[in-house]
Each structure stands twice: as C-alpha cells, then as structure tokens.
Scaffold this active site. Structure first.
Site, PDB file in Angstrom:
ATOM      1  N   LYS A 178       0.810  -1.213   0.000  1.00 33.04           N
ATOM      2  CA  LYS A 178       0.000   0.000   0.000  1.00 33.04           C
ATOM      3  C   LYS A 178       0.847   1.269   0.000  1.00 33.04           C
ATOM      4  CE  LYS A 178      -3.440  -2.785   0.168  1.00 33.04           C
ATOM      5  NZ  LYS A 178      -3.976  -3.248  -1.129  1.00 33.04           N
TER       6      LYS A 178
ATOM      7  N   GLU B 194      -2.914   7.170   7.595  1.00 30.18           N
ATOM      8  CA  GLU B 194      -3.631   8.026   6.662  1.00 30.18           C
ATOM      9  C   GLU B 194      -4.708   8.783   7.423  1.00 30.18           C
ATOM     10  OE1 GLU B 194      -3.845   5.950   2.226  1.00 30.18           O
ATOM     11  OE2 GLU B 194      -5.502   5.709   3.614  1.00 30.18           O
TER      12      GLU B 194
ATOM     13  N   HIS C 230     -15.961  -2.826   7.496  1.00 26.19           N
ATOM     14  CA  HIS C 230     -15.149  -2.629   6.288  1.00 26.19           C
ATOM     15  C   HIS C 230     -15.357  -3.732   5.257  1.00 26.19           C
ATOM     16  CE1 HIS C 230     -13.202   0.483   8.634  1.00 26.19           C
ATOM     17  NE2 HIS C 230     -12.865  -0.399   9.546  1.00 26.19           N
TER      18      HIS C 230
ATOM     19  N   ARG D  21      -7.398  -7.727  -9.269  1.00 27.66           N
ATOM     20  CA  ARG D  21      -8.101  -9.002  -9.456  1.00 27.66           C
ATOM     21  C   ARG D  21      -9.537  -8.725  -9.871  1.00 27.66           C
ATOM     22  NH1 ARG D  21     -11.355  -8.499  -5.167  1.00 27.66           N
ATOM     23  NH2 ARG D  21     -10.493  -7.727  -3.203  1.00 27.66           N
TER      24      ARG D  21
END
Length: 470
Positions: free
Chosen positions: A116, A200, A235, A292
């Site tokens: 990431k 973040e 999530h 994907r």
C-alpha cells in the site's frame, strides 16, 4: 492461446468463471477441497481435481497443490478468481515460471499495488490524488505519535500488506493511537506475515467509490464506470450500486480519468479496480487498487453488457480489446445485495449447515450469481457469501423495487442469512434517498426493528401475498 482453464477458487465465483469458459468454448478444470467435493462448481466443470482438506492453507492457498493440479489436468491457464491466491505475486510468478498463463495482471503489478505504501507513491507519481498520510511506513510508536500529530485525528492505521478491510484500525483521538498501532502491527504480522503499517487521514462521512478498468497488452485502457460500495459492515461490503447517487457528472469523469491514468502509468494489463474515498465536499482520494476480479463486478456487467470475466481470459490470451472508450455504454441503474450466511442479531456471527427449501429469485431485471442448490452444506472453512442478487432498472428507484421483490422471493432454511437486514436497509430513508455514508449500516441497526420479524422471509412473503388480495 488458451484452451483449458484451471480455476483455483470456489463458491459462486468459481461457477461464474466456469460459465465464462463455457461461453468462450474453453474447457474448465475445477480444483476442490474435501469440504467442496459436492460443490456446484465441481459438478459443472469439465474436470475436477482434489487438492487437499478443507482449511484453505492446505488447499486453496497451497501453491504446489494447485500447480500439480494444473499439470495433472493439462490446463494451460489459471484463473484465480478473487481472494485466496488471486493477489499473491508469488503465485502469479510461479504460474509464469512453469508455463501457465495467469489470468490476471503481471506478478510485478500485483506486488506493487499490494504494497500500500508503494501503491500510494506510484499513484502520486501518476497524478492521482492520495489521502494525506505518512510518506512511508511508520516503524516505531514514537514515529506514529509524531506523524499522527501532523496528520490530525481521526486517522487510520493500515497494514502495508492489508486489503479487503483487514489490517486496519480507526483512531479518533491521540491517546488511543498507541494501542491501535500495536494491535494493527500484531494483526498484520499474523494475517499477512508483514507487520509494516502506515498512517492516513480518516474520512468518517465519506463514500467508498471504485472504478472498474480493463486494460489489454496493446496499450488500450478503458474504464467501465464506477460502483458505490459505501454499505459496509466492519469494512466488508454488503451492497453495491452503479452509478453512485453521490457523484455529479464532473466528479464521475475525474475519478474515471484518474483510474485510467493510474493504470496506464504503471503499464497495467487485465481487469482491475481503483478504490477512492470521496468526502462530503467532493474531494476524492485514491485508497487502493485491487489487482483481481472484484466480487461486485456483475453490477458493471449488467449496466455495460461487457463480460469482464471473459475479457480477463481473452486479454490473458493476448487478444486486443475490440472496443474504445466511446463504445462503452451505460444503461440504467444496477444494485447488488450479498446474501451471506450470518446472523445479524448475533453480531454477524457466521452460520453453517445444510440448506433446504431453497428458492432463488428471478424475473425481469434480476440476476443471481450463486453456488447454492437444495441440500448444499455450507462448510465452516470459508467466507459467508452464499449468493449475489443483482437487479437492474431504467432508474435507481426501479432497481431498488426489483431488489426488494427479489429478496422477498428468496427463501432457504437450515442456515441463517442477512436477507432480513437487506430489506430493512431498503426501507431506510437515507439509503432510499441515496444520501448515505459509510456508517449507514450502523444507522439501520440503531433504528427500531419493524413490526415483522426481519429474518422471517416466510412472514414477509405471506404479508405481501395477503395484501394483494385486499
């Protein structure tokens, strides 16, 4: 050239890929664990190869066993589906090394976007906006405290190797950061074998928007529009729709252009999905890329008429996309509800058992992707997804009405499902209006339950049938 595709996945996505192979005139080979011996995918495939017992580490993520099955069956290509080894660069490289066509992007791109921190840097270099955050990994608690103060709260601690909602922790105030930092590193070490994390800014009232792209090996990169995936629990996505009711045409165009630019800049080939967070003021930020097939790809397929799974295989075989961006047409509105084997009233606990009395919805504007059949046993080893009910209409309202009708038609016994929750969601004023954010699931659960038993499909169907005679 591809002739025989081995599918190293299971459940509804394996059935979906088998059907795409059949439509393309290709043979399919289904690998299966002992727990999936009687699965629908095994019944439908041209060949089936047993690769191990139920636990995924001994079957669906066992790379040597999958490669052995490919050699044994004479497969010349491998489709990984989604989950399991679909985003494992080691697996993609292993396929290439033994002469198998991997139906997906290059191992180098899986590795790049799976990291990431590296993905953020790559997208920043491509001109794609990213969330304010640490420039790289945060390797000590002291650094986390310093960077956290710079970013401000709330923020989110993320595992570098995370994805799919795993390996993240939201921190609302500075005093909670030390515990979140340590627990996320520990979880990341256990889940991914990599305890690196980064920070973040967290956007609590954001929308989760993703853009589907298709890219071939001849320089063509297309977007297939966006999907709104803001209905999530922990999530994990529950409902997706396209187009997003939250985007105006200008913002939609900017997000789609950013996804195409990002894919083109790194030389990406295959299907992929760029995920963004969109703040209430319209500011949009790259979150991550999934390299994907996406679970929710059907809502894009029904709006565009483009078979994404088939194109993944054709692109892997070296074909050129035979359409341009202006050829992509978007028709009406589509929405998907994931029917999971889980008990909402027991904190979303998973449910297993033998299904009976199964009845799937159908009719105009309804598509169901599923691996279920009457008598199917839901095993305890895998995720809870049982079926994806997708509806399409000329307008959002028509798609919603059809989804409510389809969910009312669904019936099964033996396993607890979340169908009742979905019907409550459809009655929620915020969701109904399209004005909702990532916390909409909690809002639905906080409201008093309607008079009927939300989990009793039988009761709801009876009620509607009775009213029709009044």
């Amino acid at each position: 050239m591809v002739n025989r595709v081995l599918i190293c996945n299971r459940g509804e996505i394996a059935v979906r890929i088998i059907r795409a192979c059949r439509d393309l005139g290709l043979e399919s080979v289904q690998v299966y664990s002992s727990a999936d011996r009687d699965s629908l995918a095994v019944q439908l495939a041209d060949q089936a190869v047993h690769i191990g017992p139920g636990p995924v580490a001994r079957s669906y993520t066992n790379i040597p066993a999958i490669l052995y099955a490919a050699a044994k069956s004479g497969a010349d290509a491998v489709h990984p589906g989604c989950g399991f080894v679909s985003e494992d660069p080691v697996f993609a490289a292993s396929c290439r090394n033994v002469g198998l066509t991997f139906v997906g992007p290059a191992a180098e791109h899986i590795a790049l976007m799976g990291d990431k921190v590296a993905a953020r840097a790559a997208m920043r270099a491509a001109g794609v906006p990213v969330l304010p955050g640490s420039d790289g990994t945060v390797d000590s608690l002291g650094d986390a405290v310093t960077v956290g103060a710079e970013i401000g709260f709330p923020l989110i601690v993320k595992a570098v190797a995370g994805g799919g909602g795993r390996g993240i922790a939201v921190v609302h105030q500075a005093e909670d950061l030390p515990l979140a930092y340590e627990t996320t590193r520990s979880a990341a070490r256990t889940l991914f074998g990599d305890d690196r994390v980064y920070l973040e800014r967290y956007l609590p009232a954001a929308r989760h928007i993703e853009v589907q792209i298709l890219a071939d090996g001849h320089g063509t990169v297309l977007h297939l529009g966006e999907r709104d995936c803001s209905v999530q629990r922990r999530h994990q996505k529950l409902v997706e729709e396209s187009p997003s009711p939250a985007l105006d045409p200008g913002l939609r165009e900017r997000l789609c252009a950013a996804a195409v630019a990002g894919a083109r800049d790194i030389g990406y080939v295959s299907a992929g999905t760029f995920e963004f967070l969109v703040a209430p003021d319209g500011a949009a930020y790259f979150m991550e890329m999934n390299t994907r097939l996406q679970v929710e790809h059907p809502i894009t397929e029904v709006r565009t008429g483009i078979d994404i799974v088939a194109w993944m295989i054709r692109i892997a075989a070296g074909e050129r996309l035979d359409l341009t961006q202006s050829d992509v047409r978007f028709e009406g509105h589509s929405i998907e509800a994931r029917i999971n084997a889980e008990d909402v009233d027991r904190d979303w606990a998973g449910s297993t058992g033998r299904l009976h009395g199964l009845r799937m919805p159908a009719g105009p504007g309804v598509r169901v992707d599923s691996h279920l059949y009457d008598g199917y046993v839901v095993p305890p080893f895998y995720d809870s997804l049982l079926a994806k009910v997708v509806t399409h209409g000329a307008t959002r309202e028509e798609a919603l009405r059809r989804l409510d009708r389809a969910l009312a038609e669904y019936r099964s016994a033996g396993v607890t499902t979340n169908v009742g929750f979905h019907r409550r969601l459809l009655r929620h004023p915020g969701f109904r209006s399209g004005d909702y954010q990532l916390g909409v699931v909690e809002s639905v659960l906080a409201e008093p339950s309607p008079g009927e038993d939300a989990h009793s499909e039988d009761h709801e169907i009876h009620t509607e049938r009775t009213e029709s005679h009044v």
